[in-house]
Design a protein around this motif. Structure first.
Motif, PDB file in Angstrom:
ATOM      1  N   LEU A 245     -55.541 -23.419 -20.521  1.00 45.22           N
ATOM      2  CA  LEU A 245     -56.561 -24.412 -20.158  1.00 45.22           C
ATOM      3  C   LEU A 245     -55.963 -25.802 -19.986  1.00 45.22           C
ATOM      4  CD1 LEU A 245     -59.879 -24.018 -22.228  1.00 45.22           C
ATOM      5  CD2 LEU A 245     -59.664 -24.221 -19.746  1.00 45.22           C
ATOM      6  N   THR A 246     -55.191 -26.222 -20.999  1.00 49.87           N
ATOM      7  CA  THR A 246     -54.764 -27.623 -21.062  1.00 49.87           C
ATOM      8  C   THR A 246     -53.391 -27.884 -20.456  1.00 49.87           C
ATOM      9  OG1 THR A 246     -53.662 -27.444 -23.225  1.00 49.87           O
ATOM     10  CG2 THR A 246     -56.054 -27.810 -23.232  1.00 49.87           C
ATOM     11  N   GLY A 247     -52.570 -26.838 -20.330  1.00 50.51           N
ATOM     12  CA  GLY A 247     -51.219 -27.015 -19.830  1.00 50.51           C
ATOM     13  C   GLY A 247     -50.299 -27.723 -20.798  1.00 50.51           C
TER      14      GLY A 247
ATOM     15  N   ALA B 150     -61.010 -35.229 -23.091  1.00 45.58           N
ATOM     16  CA  ALA B 150     -60.708 -34.433 -21.903  1.00 45.58           C
ATOM     17  C   ALA B 150     -59.426 -33.631 -22.063  1.00 45.58           C
ATOM     18  CB  ALA B 150     -60.604 -35.354 -20.690  1.00 45.58           C
ATOM     19  N   ASN B 151     -58.929 -33.501 -23.309  1.00 45.59           N
ATOM     20  CA  ASN B 151     -57.710 -32.732 -23.588  1.00 45.59           C
ATOM     21  C   ASN B 151     -56.513 -33.247 -22.799  1.00 45.59           C
ATOM     22  OD1 ASN B 151     -59.039 -31.172 -25.446  1.00 45.59           O
ATOM     23  ND2 ASN B 151     -59.401 -29.451 -24.063  1.00 45.59           N
ATOM     24  N   ALA B 152     -56.368 -34.574 -22.802  1.00 43.30           N
ATOM     25  CA  ALA B 152     -55.199 -35.173 -22.164  1.00 43.30           C
ATOM     26  C   ALA B 152     -53.921 -34.719 -22.869  1.00 43.30           C
ATOM     27  CB  ALA B 152     -55.304 -36.703 -22.215  1.00 43.30           C
ATOM     28  N   ARG B 153     -52.836 -34.721 -22.145  1.00 49.17           N
ATOM     29  CA  ARG B 153     -51.572 -34.210 -22.695  1.00 49.17           C
ATOM     30  C   ARG B 153     -51.169 -34.975 -23.956  1.00 49.17           C
ATOM     31  NH1 ARG B 153     -48.093 -30.679 -20.743  1.00 49.17           N
ATOM     32  NH2 ARG B 153     -45.926 -30.713 -21.445  1.00 49.17           N
ATOM     33  N   ALA B 154     -51.497 -36.266 -24.016  1.00 47.90           N
ATOM     34  CA  ALA B 154     -51.102 -37.077 -25.173  1.00 47.90           C
ATOM     35  C   ALA B 154     -51.985 -36.829 -26.400  1.00 47.90           C
ATOM     36  CB  ALA B 154     -51.153 -38.559 -24.800  1.00 47.90           C
ATOM     37  N   ASP B 155     -53.108 -36.167 -26.207  1.00 48.31           N
ATOM     38  CA  ASP B 155     -54.023 -35.921 -27.330  1.00 48.31           C
ATOM     39  C   ASP B 155     -53.450 -34.858 -28.267  1.00 48.31           C
ATOM     40  OD1 ASP B 155     -55.930 -37.732 -26.528  1.00 48.31           O
ATOM     41  OD2 ASP B 155     -57.118 -36.266 -25.407  1.00 48.31           O
ATOM     42  N   ARG B 156     -53.295 -35.223 -29.538  1.00 47.16           N
ATOM     43  CA  ARG B 156     -52.812 -34.248 -30.516  1.00 47.16           C
ATOM     44  C   ARG B 156     -53.925 -33.306 -30.976  1.00 47.16           C
ATOM     45  NH1 ARG B 156     -48.106 -34.717 -32.853  1.00 47.16           N
ATOM     46  NH2 ARG B 156     -48.770 -34.097 -34.946  1.00 47.16           N
TER      47      ARG B 156
END
Length: 548
Positions: free
Chosen positions: A288-290, A391-397
């Protein structure tokens, strides 16, 4: 103490898996079967007129003579066994023929018990006529096989079957009656309509609130059943208080919900299943998030019915949002919301990624959602996560993933049953505002998954009672204090507990998991059946007094 020779128990959820009452009855069945084998008979609605029920095995050889008699009396009923441990006898009651007599039956209920059916809508008619047909089926069986020398109890669950208890009491007063409300109609409605329930509970008038919330008929049958049965019960102390205030009737016994742990795998099987569940959950998160999610990421979930405020889904999302900005969090967190919404089907782009078996480094569009919804623009989970910028950004832990479907093993994405998935969690969070008992935290700790809940849930109160103080995560269950107004404090409490747990060394995690499992053993039916024995005794004593 008196114990029945026969128990007839009915619910809309007998052989009909739609909510927590199914778990209550289906897991308790084996304990009763062991005590009075085949003298406990469950009655549910025949919801499968054209196809076999997935939870019921018909047996035309059971009570063959009576089945013929019942058919001649215009009572179509399927007899067989509930496909659960203990395989108790079950009957599926067809009630369609009674719709033509609806007004006559409602008139009699008003005449005998002042049950107000004038304001009925929705599922009221179906429930009432199922309950009426159930009463006639039990009466027919009683006349065919039993007599006044048999100690017989009829146990009705929830307002849907209250009619059956009243009809039977009028027609066969020698049968003892028990009524269990698992949550009052008005209490659930007050909470669900964003009104403060607890601080003003003493001031609410149940009849007045029923009128205000358009719940007169459901409230009426629930209240009159509570007042007229031989033994009135509920599932927790917190709901007992609610019954006294909103139904004007104290309960006779509190019947806490137990369970059987025979569905919990042991030893190497447990380890294998936990590993498989974690892999599937993390694979879905990556597809989903990559994002590159580490194997030691903390998997957290909440689940249950889609009651956004009552089940605390709103405070769960808020706590995950706060968690993603907290620098004290030392691990990645993947948080799943597993509640059935208006699902349209699995996302094909996600299916294709999962089927490929590859690892991905780019997100899909809308990487919060696993299935398509019919109401994408009005769904509360999606709207709140969008409003918070989750939005499940890549930087979000912290990644938040919404799984809006029943986890029966064939949803098209996870394709594992709920019990197979729940043991893959590291923590489960159930921050309920309105929760008479709470099976989800009990099921979690049975799988040695520590959980966070509140003292507005019956299970949370019970966990505190077992400890003699507020239960902590080290005990296997963290119970947070919740009121009508401390939403923010609860969100922070969840966040801080997750941060602490994420920092525990393995030995401490193992201790928490072990304590969770130990606590669940105190809630086995072998421990809780004594409360039912008390209820049976009260009902049989009262029925004996009535008939003397």
């Amino acid at each position: 103490m008196l114990f029945p020779d026969y128990i007839f128990e009915t619910s809309w959820e007998v052989c009909n898996k739609v909510g927590g009452i199914y778990t209550v009855l289906s897991t308790r069945a084996k304990t009763l079967q062991d005590r009075i084998k085949d003298h406990v008979i469950f009655l549910g609605p025949d919801c499968w007129p054209d196809s076999p029920s997935p939870y019921f095995k018909e047996d035309e050889k059971l009570f063959t003579a009576w089945q013929q008699k019942a058919a001649s009396e215009g009572l179509p009923v399927k007899v067989g066994r509930w496909d659960v441990p203990g395989e108790p006898i079950a009957m599926l009651v067809d009630f369609q023929a009674f719709f033509s007599r609806k007004d006559e039956l409602y008139g009699k209920l008003w005449e005998y018990y002042h049950v107000d059916s004038l304001h009925a809508y929705g599922d009221y008619d179906e429930s009432a006529l199922f309950a009426y047909a159930t009463a006639l089926v039990v009466e027919s069986f009683y006349k065919f096989y039993l007599s006044e020398n048999d100690k017989v109890v009829f146990h009705a669950n929830e307002w849907q079957t209250g009619f059956a208890a009243l009809v039977l009491q009028h027609r066969q007063p020698q049968i003892a009656s028990i009524f269990t409300t698992h949550a009052t109609c008005i209490g659930r409605s007050i909470a669900g309509n964003d009104k403060p329930l607890y601080e003003y509970l003493w001031a609410y008038n149940g009849d007045q609130m029923a009128s205000e919330l358009n719940m007169e008929s459901k409230h009426s049958i629930e209240k009159q059943t509570a007042h007229h049965v031989d033994c009135f019960t509920t599932v927790s102390d917190i709901t007992a208080t609610e019954c006294k205030e909103l139904l004007d009737k104290p309960v006779d016994v509190v019947l806490p919900n137990g369970f059987e742990n025979d569905f919990v795998p042991k030893g190497a099987t447990f380890t294998k299943k936990r590993k498989a569940a974690r892999k599937r959950l993390l694979d879905v998160a990556n597809a989903l998030t990559g994002d590159d999610i580490q194997d030691d990421a903390l998997i957290v979930s909440t689940s249950g019915r889609y009651e956004f405020r009552n089940k605390g889904i709103d405070v769960f999302i808020e706590s995950m949002n706060r968690l993603r900005f907290d620098e004290n969090l030392k691990k990645q967190v993947v948080a799943f919301i597993e509640v059935p919404g208006w699902v349209a089907g699995p996302r094909q782009d996600l299916v294709e990624r999962l089927d490929s078996g590859r690892h991905f480094d780019t997100p899909l569009e809308n990487p919060v959602l696993t299935h398509r919804l019919h109401n994408m623009d009005s769904d509360k989970v999606l709207n709140m996560s969008r409003a918070l910028g989750m939005a499940n950004a890549r930087a979000d832990r912290v990644k938040l993933i919404f799984v809006p479907c029943y986890l029966t093993g064939d949803d098209g994405i996870l394709n594992m049953s709920y019990y197979d998935l729940v043991l893959g969690n590291d923590l489960c969070v159930y921050p309920s505002y309105y929760e008479p008992w709470g099976y989800t935290p009990l099921e979690a700790v049975a799988f040695k998954v520590p959980c966070i809940t509140t003292d507005l849930a019956g299970f949370g109160l019970w966990a505190n009672t077992e400890k003699g103080a507020y239960s902590e995560i080290e005990d296997g269950v963290k119970v947070l204090h919740r009121t009508d107004y401390n939403f923010s404090e609860v969100a922070d409490g969840i966040k801080e507990t997750i941060i602490r747990y994420a920092g525990f060394p393995k030995a401490e995690v193992d201790r928490c998991r072990s304590n969770a499992g130990k606590l669940s053993h105190k809630a086995l039916w072998s421990e809780f059946i004594k409360y039912y024995e008390r209820a049976y005794d009260i009902a049989l004593e009262k029925a004996a007094e009535r008939n003397s």
